[in-house]
Design a protein around this motif. Sequence first.
Motif, PDB file in Angstrom:
ATOM      1  N   MET A 173       0.824  -1.206   0.000  1.00 21.22           N
ATOM      2  CA  MET A 173       0.000   0.000   0.000  1.00 21.22           C
ATOM      3  C   MET A 173       0.863   1.262   0.000  1.00 21.22           C
ATOM      4  O   MET A 173       0.547   2.258  -0.651  1.00 21.22           O
ATOM      5  CB  MET A 173      -0.947   0.005   1.198  1.00 21.22           C
ATOM      6  N   HIS A 174       1.980   1.198   0.721  1.00 18.62           N
ATOM      7  CA  HIS A 174       2.910   2.341   0.747  1.00 18.62           C
ATOM      8  C   HIS A 174       3.554   2.560  -0.621  1.00 18.62           C
ATOM      9  O   HIS A 174       3.853   3.692  -1.003  1.00 18.62           O
ATOM     10  CB  HIS A 174       4.001   2.118   1.792  1.00 18.62           C
ATOM     11  N   GLN A 175       3.772   1.458  -1.343  1.00 18.24           N
ATOM     12  CA  GLN A 175       4.424   1.555  -2.652  1.00 18.24           C
ATOM     13  C   GLN A 175       3.447   1.887  -3.773  1.00 18.24           C
ATOM     14  O   GLN A 175       3.849   2.401  -4.818  1.00 18.24           O
ATOM     15  CB  GLN A 175       5.133   0.235  -2.977  1.00 18.24           C
ATOM     16  N   GLY A 176       2.181   1.547  -3.570  1.00 20.41           N
ATOM     17  CA  GLY A 176       1.174   1.802  -4.596  1.00 20.41           C
ATOM     18  C   GLY A 176       0.987   0.653  -5.573  1.00 20.41           C
ATOM     19  O   GLY A 176       0.230   0.765  -6.534  1.00 20.41           O
TER      20      GLY A 176
END
Length: 426
Positions: A173-176
Motif C-alpha cells: 500500500m505504501h508503494q502503490g
Amino acid sequence: MHKQDAQESACRTALSLFDMTVQMFHSAADYLSLEPGIRKILTHCHREFVVNFPVVMDDGSIEVFTGYRVHHNTSRGPAKGGLRYHPHVSLDDVRALAMLMTLKCAVVKIPYGGAKGGVTCEPGKLSKRELQALTRRYASEISLLIGPDEDIPAPDVGTNAQVMAWIMDTYSMHQGFSVPGVITGKPVEIGGSIGREEATGRGVFITIEEAAKVRGIELEKARVVIQGMGNVGATVAKLMIQRGATVVAISKSQGGVYNAEGLNLDQVLEYVAENKSLAGYPGGEAVTNQELLELECDILVPAALENQITRENADKIKAQIVAEGANGPTTPKGDQILNQKGILVIPDILCNAGGVTVSYFEWVQSRDAYFWSIGEVNARLKEIMTASFKEVYQIAGRYGVDMRKAAYILAIDRVKSAYELRGIYP
C-alpha cells in the motif's frame, strides 16, 4: 560454593545470548586465523532499529509496544530473518538471532545476510483486530529498512502466514503496487511457496537422517523426544513417525506428555486444538519441559526457545543425537558437556536452516512470478540440506572439532571471502 564455581556462576548469569554467540564466533574464528578487523566487523551489528509505537485496543485504550529490526551483516546479499512476537523479545536477543542468521545463510550458501526483528508482546492475548493493527503499525515503522532488495522478513515464534500477509499488504500500500517479494512465509494464495510452512521442520528431519547414518542409528527403531510442537516440532514429529520412528514425548510451553510405547500424533494435535495445551492429555504421563529433555531416547529435538540445555542439565541428556530445531537452545557450557559425552549435536545454524532455504526459494519464485511444485521444493531443499550437512561433517573431521564449531568455521570463511572480494567502502 567454591570461589571458582561462584565466578563461573556469575559469568553464566551475565552471559547473554549475543555474548554466547560472539564467544562461539571467536572460538571458531581462531581456526581460520581471522584478522582482527574482520572479527570486529562480524561481532557488531550493522544496523539496530528500535521503535515504540501506539496501538488502539478493542476497548478503546491505547497501548505502546516496542519493536525491533536489526541487520547484522549484508556482505553476501540482502538482509534476511524472521519476526518474533513474544513477551521476552529484547534488543540483545534480536542482535544474537540476526548474527546467527548471517551464519546460517552462509552455511547453506544462500545469498543473504542476517537480520532479525520482533515485537515485545503476548500475541495469544490479542484479538485478531488488535494483532492486525499492531502488525500493520510495526510494518509501517520498519518500512524504512525492509524491501525485496534490502531486507526480507519471515515468520518466527509467535507469527505466521497471516501476519506476513498483513506486512506484505502494508508495504505494498505504501508503494502503490503489490510487492510479494518483500516478505516470505506468506500464504500461497498471494505468492507464497508450497512447502514453506513445514520447511524448517523438514530441514531438521533431513539433517537427522544424515546424522543417523553417521551414527549407525536405524530411524525405524529410533525413540524420539521433541520439545515444542509449533510448526517445527509438529513437522519433525510427523516426518519421524512416517519414517517409522517412535515419538515418545512432545511438549508445549506449559509442559508435555510422555508415553514409552509412543504417542499418537493425530490424537495429540486434536487434543491441543481443542484444549490449547497438553495438560490432562489421557494418552501419556505429564512431564515438565525440563524433565522431557532428560528422558531416555535416541534423538532429542529441542524445538522451542533458547537456553534449554545448560550446564545444569546437559550431563543428564541421554540422547545420541541432539538436533537443534530452535535457535540457540544450548548454552556454550551445555554444548561442551554434550560433546564430552559423545553426543552428536546438529547445530542450529545448520539444523534449522530449512526455513530460510525455502524462504529463499519463495523469494526467487515471487520475483520471477513463476512457481514450483511441492516435489521441486522438497527435492531442492533435500539437496541443499544434505550437501550442507556433509560439508560441515567433513570440516569437523578435518579440524578435529565438533559440528557446531565446524558450521561456524564454514560460515565465517564464506562471509570473510565476501569481504575480501568486495573490499570495505570507501
